[in-house]
Write an enzyme that holds these catalytic residues in place. Structure first.
Site, mmCIF file in Angstrom:
data_model
loop_
_atom_site.group_PDB
_atom_site.id
_atom_site.type_symbol
_atom_site.label_atom_id
_atom_site.label_comp_id
_atom_site.label_asym_id
_atom_site.label_seq_id
_atom_site.Cartn_x
_atom_site.Cartn_y
_atom_site.Cartn_z
ATOM 1 N N ASN A 165 0.870 -1.176 0.000
ATOM 2 C CA ASN A 165 0.000 0.000 0.000
ATOM 3 C C ASN A 165 0.905 1.223 0.000
ATOM 4 O OD1 ASN A 165 -1.873 1.990 0.441
ATOM 5 N ND2 ASN A 165 -2.389 1.360 2.528
ATOM 6 N N LYS B 186 0.188 4.328 -0.378
ATOM 7 C CA LYS B 186 -0.399 5.546 0.216
ATOM 8 C C LYS B 186 -0.053 6.783 -0.612
ATOM 9 C CE LYS B 186 -0.251 3.213 4.653
ATOM 10 N NZ LYS B 186 -0.141 3.287 6.104
ATOM 11 N N SER C 92 3.190 -2.390 10.228
ATOM 12 C CA SER C 92 4.648 -2.501 10.412
ATOM 13 C C SER C 92 5.221 -3.866 10.026
ATOM 14 C CB SER C 92 5.031 -2.124 11.840
ATOM 15 O OG SER C 92 4.654 -0.778 12.108
ATOM 16 N N GLU D 58 -6.972 4.732 7.725
ATOM 17 C CA GLU D 58 -6.698 6.154 7.429
ATOM 18 C C GLU D 58 -7.885 6.799 6.704
ATOM 19 O OE1 GLU D 58 -2.931 5.508 5.491
ATOM 20 O OE2 GLU D 58 -2.080 4.875 7.403
ATOM 21 N N HIS E 10 -9.678 1.217 4.714
ATOM 22 C CA HIS E 10 -8.405 1.412 5.412
ATOM 23 C C HIS E 10 -8.621 2.372 6.580
ATOM 24 C CE1 HIS E 10 -4.316 2.547 6.353
ATOM 25 N NE2 HIS E 10 -3.916 1.459 5.715
ATOM 26 N N GLU F 139 -5.731 -4.913 10.358
ATOM 27 C CA GLU F 139 -4.664 -3.954 10.611
ATOM 28 C C GLU F 139 -4.916 -3.211 11.913
ATOM 29 O OE1 GLU F 139 -2.638 -2.706 6.670
ATOM 30 O OE2 GLU F 139 -4.427 -1.481 6.910
ATOM 31 N N GLY G 260 2.361 2.018 10.721
ATOM 32 C CA GLY G 260 3.337 3.098 10.588
ATOM 33 C C GLY G 260 4.044 3.466 11.883
HETATM 34 P P1 PGA Z 1 2.720 0.073 7.567
HETATM 35 O O1 PGA Z 1 1.276 0.349 6.922
HETATM 36 O O2 PGA Z 1 3.218 -1.232 7.002
HETATM 37 O O3 PGA Z 1 3.559 1.228 7.169
HETATM 38 O O4 PGA Z 1 2.514 -0.023 9.050
HETATM 39 C C1 PGA Z 1 0.361 -0.684 6.727
HETATM 40 C C2 PGA Z 1 -0.927 -0.159 6.133
HETATM 41 O O5 PGA Z 1 -1.376 0.927 6.523
HETATM 42 O O6 PGA Z 1 -1.526 -0.797 5.251
#
Ligand code: PGA
Length: 251
Positions: free
Chosen positions: A10, A12, A214, A98, A96, A168, A174
């Site tokens: 992803n 982003k 992560s 976010e 997601h 997630e 992140g």
């Molecule tokens: P990350 O993000 O691997 O940077 O923690 C995962 C995601 O948001 O899909």
């Protein structure tokens, strides 16, 4: 039962067009292990070029990171699933954390996005997961169950069977803090169990459930080896060909 294994990146709000094409080229040049599928969730303006670049590789899919809940009409700035379908995009992220947090993707909106995806034959990668306070409370399973009940549990069995799920935990996205393999396994097994209760065991056993938060080369193998974890949705570590390739080879 052997389920499909999936490594999804992803990207982003990252990468220039050139960087994105270079990264996709490097991934496309890698040998994808037998039984593994790779998905790259990229920004809208890059999707068509990425699709053209990877068209001949069956196991490499390009996904949108979002879509409009509307089919068409006066919604300036929106991108419909039909538009994605018209450039042969096959997958779309839905829900997601976010998007839920910053763009008011409520359960009602997400249900409509799922509907649009199925109408146009795209595979939704449906994301769920709890914030830190809920995890600390110990009510994480109930929280995620509610997310599913308000959205994907409204689907007919046939559409549900086409989904990819991603668990997630928000506190792990992140942050560099990963759920332990045991924490991931616990939630994935719980999700499978509520799917079995709502639909049936065969369906629950067939749905790929990815872990996200992560994931990196150093922890992918251990997480992916959990019996109910079928791969990863990877943010930060998917932005470099080297680290994402290593993750793809971690199954
Ligand atoms: P990350 O993000 O691997 O940077 O923690 C995962 C995601 O948001 O899909």
């Amino acid at each position: 039962m052997s389920r499909r294994k999936i490594a999804a990146g992803n990207w982003k709000l990252n990468l220039s067009f050139e960087e994105a094409m270079q990264l996709a080229k490097s991934i496309a040049d890698e040998e994808i292990p037998e039984g593994v599928e790779v998905v790259l969730a990229a920004p809208f303006p890059y999707l068509k070029s990425l699709r053209d670049l990877t068209m001949s590789i069956d196991k490499l899919h390009i996904a949108a990171q979002n879509c409009s809940e509307h089919a068409k009409g006066a919604y300036t700035g929106e991108v419909s699933v039909a538009m994605l379908d018209s450039i042969q995009i096959t997958h779309v992220l839905v829900g997601h954390s976010e998007r839920r947090e910053y763009f008011e993707d409520t359960s009602e909106v997400l249900s409509k996005k799922l509907e649009r995806a199925f109408e146009n034959g795209l595979v939704p990668i449906y994301c769920c997961g709890e914030p830190l306070a809920i995890r600390k409370d110990g009510t994480h399973v109930a929280f995620v169950k509610k997310q599913l009940e308000e959205t994907i549990f409204k689907l007919e069995r046939e559409n549900f069977s086409k989904l990819i799920l991603a668990y997630e935990p928000i506190w792990a996205i992140g942050t560099g803090e990963t759920a332990s393999p045991e924490q991931a396994q616990e939630m994935h097994a719980a999700i499978r169990s509520v799917i079995a209760d709502k639909y049936d065991t065969a369906l629950a056993e067939s749905i790929p459930i990815l872990y996200g938060g992560s994931v990196k080369p150093a922890n992918a193998k251990e997480i992916f080896s959990q019996s109910d974890v079928d791969g990863g949705l990877v943010g930060g570590a998917s932005l470099k060909a080297e680290s994402f390739s290593e993750i793809i080879k971690s199954f």
